[in-house]
Each structure stands twice: as structure tokens, then as C-alpha cells.
Motif scaffolding. Sequence first.
Motif, PDB file in Angstrom:
ATOM      1  N   ASN A 308       0.807  -1.221   0.000  1.00  0.00           N
ATOM      2  CA  ASN A 308       0.000   0.000   0.000  1.00  0.00           C
ATOM      3  C   ASN A 308       0.839   1.269   0.000  1.00  0.00           C
ATOM      4  N   ARG A 309       2.156   1.126   0.038  1.00  0.00           N
ATOM      5  CA  ARG A 309       3.039   2.296  -0.027  1.00  0.00           C
ATOM      6  C   ARG A 309       3.661   2.448  -1.413  1.00  0.00           C
ATOM      7  N   CYS A 310       3.306   1.582  -2.350  1.00  0.00           N
ATOM      8  CA  CYS A 310       3.912   1.617  -3.674  1.00  0.00           C
ATOM      9  C   CYS A 310       2.857   1.449  -4.756  1.00  0.00           C
ATOM     10  N   THR A 311       2.786   2.431  -5.656  1.00  0.00           N
ATOM     11  CA  THR A 311       1.903   2.359  -6.816  1.00  0.00           C
ATOM     12  C   THR A 311       2.767   2.212  -8.060  1.00  0.00           C
ATOM     13  N   THR A 312       2.522   1.159  -8.831  1.00  0.00           N
ATOM     14  CA  THR A 312       3.331   0.881 -10.016  1.00  0.00           C
ATOM     15  C   THR A 312       2.503   1.093 -11.278  1.00  0.00           C
ATOM     16  N   VAL A 313       2.989   1.955 -12.143  1.00  0.00           N
ATOM     17  CA  VAL A 313       2.314   2.261 -13.409  1.00  0.00           C
ATOM     18  C   VAL A 313       3.176   1.729 -14.548  1.00  0.00           C
ATOM     19  N   MET A 314       2.626   0.771 -15.301  1.00  0.00           N
ATOM     20  CA  MET A 314       3.363   0.187 -16.415  1.00  0.00           C
ATOM     21  C   MET A 314       3.434   1.165 -17.592  1.00  0.00           C
ATOM     22  N   GLN A 315       4.461   1.023 -18.401  1.00  0.00           N
ATOM     23  CA  GLN A 315       4.592   1.861 -19.591  1.00  0.00           C
ATOM     24  C   GLN A 315       3.402   1.681 -20.523  1.00  0.00           C
ATOM     25  N   ALA A 316       2.880   0.480 -20.606  1.00  0.00           N
ATOM     26  CA  ALA A 316       1.716   0.227 -21.471  1.00  0.00           C
ATOM     27  C   ALA A 316       0.518   1.054 -21.038  1.00  0.00           C
ATOM     28  N   GLU A 317       0.371   1.283 -19.726  1.00  0.00           N
ATOM     29  CA  GLU A 317      -0.740   2.102 -19.219  1.00  0.00           C
ATOM     30  C   GLU A 317      -0.556   3.561 -19.631  1.00  0.00           C
ATOM     31  N   ILE A 318       0.678   4.035 -19.626  1.00  0.00           N
ATOM     32  CA  ILE A 318       0.946   5.420 -20.022  1.00  0.00           C
ATOM     33  C   ILE A 318       0.524   5.638 -21.472  1.00  0.00           C
ATOM     34  N   GLU A 319       0.714   4.627 -22.295  1.00  0.00           N
ATOM     35  CA  GLU A 319       0.387   4.750 -23.706  1.00  0.00           C
ATOM     36  C   GLU A 319      -1.099   4.562 -24.007  1.00  0.00           C
ATOM     37  N   SER A 320      -1.816   3.840 -23.122  1.00  0.00           N
ATOM     38  CA  SER A 320      -3.219   3.530 -23.420  1.00  0.00           C
ATOM     39  C   SER A 320      -4.220   4.241 -22.523  1.00  0.00           C
ATOM     40  N   SER A 321      -3.793   4.673 -21.328  1.00  0.00           N
ATOM     41  CA  SER A 321      -4.743   5.236 -20.351  1.00  0.00           C
ATOM     42  C   SER A 321      -4.155   6.480 -19.701  1.00  0.00           C
ATOM     43  N   TRP A 322      -3.859   7.495 -20.525  1.00  0.00           N
ATOM     44  CA  TRP A 322      -3.162   8.679 -20.021  1.00  0.00           C
ATOM     45  C   TRP A 322      -3.910   9.368 -18.885  1.00  0.00           C
ATOM     46  N   ALA A 323      -5.211   9.536 -19.019  1.00  0.00           N
ATOM     47  CA  ALA A 323      -5.991  10.234 -17.989  1.00  0.00           C
ATOM     48  C   ALA A 323      -5.902   9.504 -16.656  1.00  0.00           C
ATOM     49  N   GLN A 324      -5.983   8.181 -16.685  1.00  0.00           N
ATOM     50  CA  GLN A 324      -5.900   7.412 -15.442  1.00  0.00           C
ATOM     51  C   GLN A 324      -4.511   7.521 -14.826  1.00  0.00           C
ATOM     52  N   VAL A 325      -3.492   7.556 -15.664  1.00  0.00           N
ATOM     53  CA  VAL A 325      -2.116   7.688 -15.160  1.00  0.00           C
ATOM     54  C   VAL A 325      -1.948   9.028 -14.457  1.00  0.00           C
ATOM     55  N   VAL A 326      -2.377  10.102 -15.082  1.00  0.00           N
ATOM     56  CA  VAL A 326      -2.268  11.427 -14.470  1.00  0.00           C
ATOM     57  C   VAL A 326      -3.044  11.484 -13.166  1.00  0.00           C
ATOM     58  N   ALA A 327      -4.209  10.814 -13.131  1.00  0.00           N
ATOM     59  CA  ALA A 327      -5.025  10.799 -11.911  1.00  0.00           C
ATOM     60  C   ALA A 327      -4.332  10.050 -10.766  1.00  0.00           C
ATOM     61  N   SER A 328      -3.383   9.171 -11.107  1.00  0.00           N
ATOM     62  CA  SER A 328      -2.675   8.410 -10.068  1.00  0.00           C
ATOM     63  C   SER A 328      -1.512   9.188  -9.465  1.00  0.00           C
ATOM     64  N   LEU A 329      -1.174  10.337 -10.052  1.00  0.00           N
ATOM     65  CA  LEU A 329      -0.058  11.128  -9.548  1.00  0.00           C
ATOM     66  C   LEU A 329      -0.440  11.863  -8.270  1.00  0.00           C
ATOM     67  N   PRO A 330       0.546  12.143  -7.412  1.00  0.00           N
ATOM     68  CA  PRO A 330       0.242  12.841  -6.157  1.00  0.00           C
ATOM     69  C   PRO A 330      -0.216  14.276  -6.388  1.00  0.00           C
ATOM     70  N   VAL A 331      -0.956  14.801  -5.428  1.00  0.00           N
ATOM     71  CA  VAL A 331      -1.422  16.195  -5.453  1.00  0.00           C
ATOM     72  C   VAL A 331      -1.239  16.771  -4.053  1.00  0.00           C
ATOM     73  N   GLY A 332      -0.632  17.959  -3.980  1.00  0.00           N
ATOM     74  CA  GLY A 332      -0.466  18.629  -2.695  1.00  0.00           C
ATOM     75  C   GLY A 332       0.535  17.973  -1.771  1.00  0.00           C
ATOM     76  N   LYS A 333       1.532  17.294  -2.331  1.00  0.00           N
ATOM     77  CA  LYS A 333       2.512  16.565  -1.529  1.00  0.00           C
ATOM     78  C   LYS A 333       3.915  17.137  -1.717  1.00  0.00           C
ATOM     79  N   LYS A 334       4.790  16.770  -0.807  1.00  0.00           N
ATOM     80  CA  LYS A 334       6.217  16.970  -1.040  1.00  0.00           C
ATOM     81  C   LYS A 334       6.690  15.781  -1.872  1.00  0.00           C
ATOM     82  N   CYS A 335       7.380  16.066  -2.964  1.00  0.00           N
ATOM     83  CA  CYS A 335       7.797  15.010  -3.880  1.00  0.00           C
ATOM     84  C   CYS A 335       9.307  15.029  -4.091  1.00  0.00           C
ATOM     85  N   TYR A 336       9.857  13.859  -4.226  1.00  0.00           N
ATOM     86  CA  TYR A 336      11.250  13.672  -4.620  1.00  0.00           C
ATOM     87  C   TYR A 336      11.215  12.921  -5.942  1.00  0.00           C
ATOM     88  N   ILE A 337      11.882  13.445  -6.972  1.00  0.00           N
ATOM     89  CA  ILE A 337      11.854  12.826  -8.297  1.00  0.00           C
ATOM     90  C   ILE A 337      13.154  12.073  -8.543  1.00  0.00           C
TER      91      ILE A 337
END
Length: 413
Positions: A308-337
Amino acid sequence: MDNRTSRTFELSAHLALESYDAKIGEQVIFNSIAGTRVSVNEQALYLLRMCQTPITLDELYCALGIEDQADQRSIAVYVDELIMQSVLCWSGEKDSLLARSQELADSDVVAVQPLTFVCCPSGKLEEVVPGAFVFCGAGVDFGTTGKSGAKLGPNKLREISGRFLTYDRGIFTRANRGWFNAELGRMTLVGSQFVDVGNVSHILGESPERFFSRIKRATAEICKRGGIPVCVGGDHSISEPAIAGCASVHGGETVVVHFDAHTDLGEWIPGTTHHHGNVMRRMLHTCQTHTIVQLGIRGFPGTPEENNRCTTVMQAEIESSWAQVVASLPVGKKCYISLDVDVLDPVYAPGTGTPVPMGMQPRQLLRLFEAVCLHNEVIGIDIVELCPDQDHRDITSSLVFHVLMALLAYIHG
């Protein structure tokens, strides 16, 4: 001087021939630990041969057949000079040079480099100012399980950056004038501050833990002074201490946005050698409040874990489900890239140790950077697994430089 005639000394174990001039019979000897150089002639070399095993001054006088006290004093002075130049060492202090070098690396943490990122000012950790982008190299690849060469990444990126841009500041304001980015269609990084603190100090043969501890200290010091660390590797094993250093200052939850072809969640047993394939598992263990969003995973990464501390997004999802991928990104957080170069398709980025086909396109990466930076506070960055030796005509190094500059522009706003 007489009270030292019975004390033994010997040749340093860290000497190498740097050059030899046959015409005058002189050679330059280099100490690889102390960094000292000394020129010696045939007579001095004859003396040094006698010091390959521990010897006292009295024994040296006898071996050289010197009885005159004035001549003995000259030899003693010369021996003292060779000890100061780290050519000879007192036998009881044979390992003290290496120990002093280790202490110096631990105290300095980073070492200044002759080249800097986009020719920006070099500086010390204690000189970092709030809001500055602070470039720090971590050039090792002892955590590599694929092709080595990532240790060359930091200086290669500095070299490439200087081909494209120069840090341009106003003579009165001393503020960065910024650059027009055609990809983004606007002036970027106007007023931003860059500083290059050099590379994290590293001594050949030391334990990874000692080197990792310096990375942690460096990123913590940068964050403590309000800067944003930009760590350039090096293999991916450098990310865990870099993230931990940021976490020690910022505290609370941080979302690690991890761009990679691999999950890096390999098995890890405390006390065993760290490597780049288990760095995110180590990070989850070290930083208990952190979570991960992984993007670009593909190939044969193993069965996805229930975590529950790790969300994995496959490359295939980025190519087929862009809106869902963006929705899985954090909002209002401190982020380290954390950007592993192999997240990009090898067509665009062949210069990496473990390339995987069917990867991310550069513009997909930029759009994901933008989405993360738009809604979150980025507190640190690392770029890893850039292997110049595996590159072709510097296309990977060039691409990494350009995506990094775009990322900094998104962070700066």
C-alpha cells in the motif's frame, strides 16, 4: 634527529611512476592517495630501493657506507622531505595516510570539480542559499549489476551542459537572466540560482556505507539551507541515501516519483551489499513515512507486489490510459523525483547500463514532469544510470541535459 635513528621507515604502498625522462635520468613518482608528486634521480631511486622493507636511519647510513656526520645529517633531512612528500612513511604509521585521506573525505563531504553545470558558480555546502538548485555529483557504480560506467555520468553531464548553455547573470542584480526554451515556448529559470558543489568525496575501496553516508549528509545540508539538491549519478543505489538526507530535514510524508524501466524492489537483507536493483525496497525500509509512485515499468520486472506504499504504473498504461495515469499522480505533496535514464526507450537513450525496449518517449516524460511539478512541492531530484561509455555521439547525455533543464523550469515555475 639522533633519537630517531632507530625508528624504522619504509616506502609508501601507494606510489606509481607517472613519467620518465631517459635523457636526464629522472622520473616523477605519484602518490595515488596523497596526490603528491616528486621528481627523483637515479641516486634517489637507489636510496628508495633500500627502503622497500622497513629500515632505520642507522641501517641506511651503513648500507650507503656513510660515516661522515655532516653527510648523515643531509641524508636524514632528505628522508624527512620524502616523508613529508608521502614517498616514505614511518612504519608504525603505514596506514595513517589512507586514514587521513578517509577523514578528509568525511569532513569535506564534497570535492570541487574543474567543470560546473552550465558553467554556474562552484560553492561549498555551507554557502547554499534558499531556493537554489544545487548540483552534486555521486559518481560511483559499485551498485551496478548491468554494464558499468555510470560513475562517469556527473562530469559528462557537466561537459554537455556547457556546450549548450552558460549561466548568465546580470552584473548589477547578479540574478540569472534565464533561457528561452523552445520546447516549452517561454523564457525559463529567470532569477533562479544555480550552484555546483562538486562530487561527493569517494575513496577507492571504501565501503559503500561510508560513501552513502556522505550522500545523505550532503543532501541533508542542502535541504537544511533551503536548497533543492540535484544529485547526478552514478548508479541507482545513490538514491536511497539522497532521499534519506532530504527526509531527515523535511520530515513527514514524501512521495518518491520514480521513473524507471525496473521496479528496483529486489530482495534486500540488511547488512548485505546494496545494489541498484533493490534501492526502492531499501528506501521503503529507511523512510517509513514515504510512498512511491513508479512510472514506465516494463519488460520482466517480476510479479507486482501487494504494497500500500507503492503504486506501479506500467509503460503500457501510459500509452493507453493517459488520464488514469495522471489521476494516479500525487497532489499537494512533497515530492522527490528519481529519474533512471533507462525509463526512456533505448532509441532515444542508448547510453545506460540496463536498457529495456518499448520505453517512454521524451515528450511523455516531460508531460509527466509537468503534471507532478504543477501540483506538488519538489524537494529533491536525482538522475541516475547515465553511462557515457554506452552512448552514441552523446545523444543520451544531450537528452538527459534537456529533460533536466525542462524539469527545473517546471519546478521554478
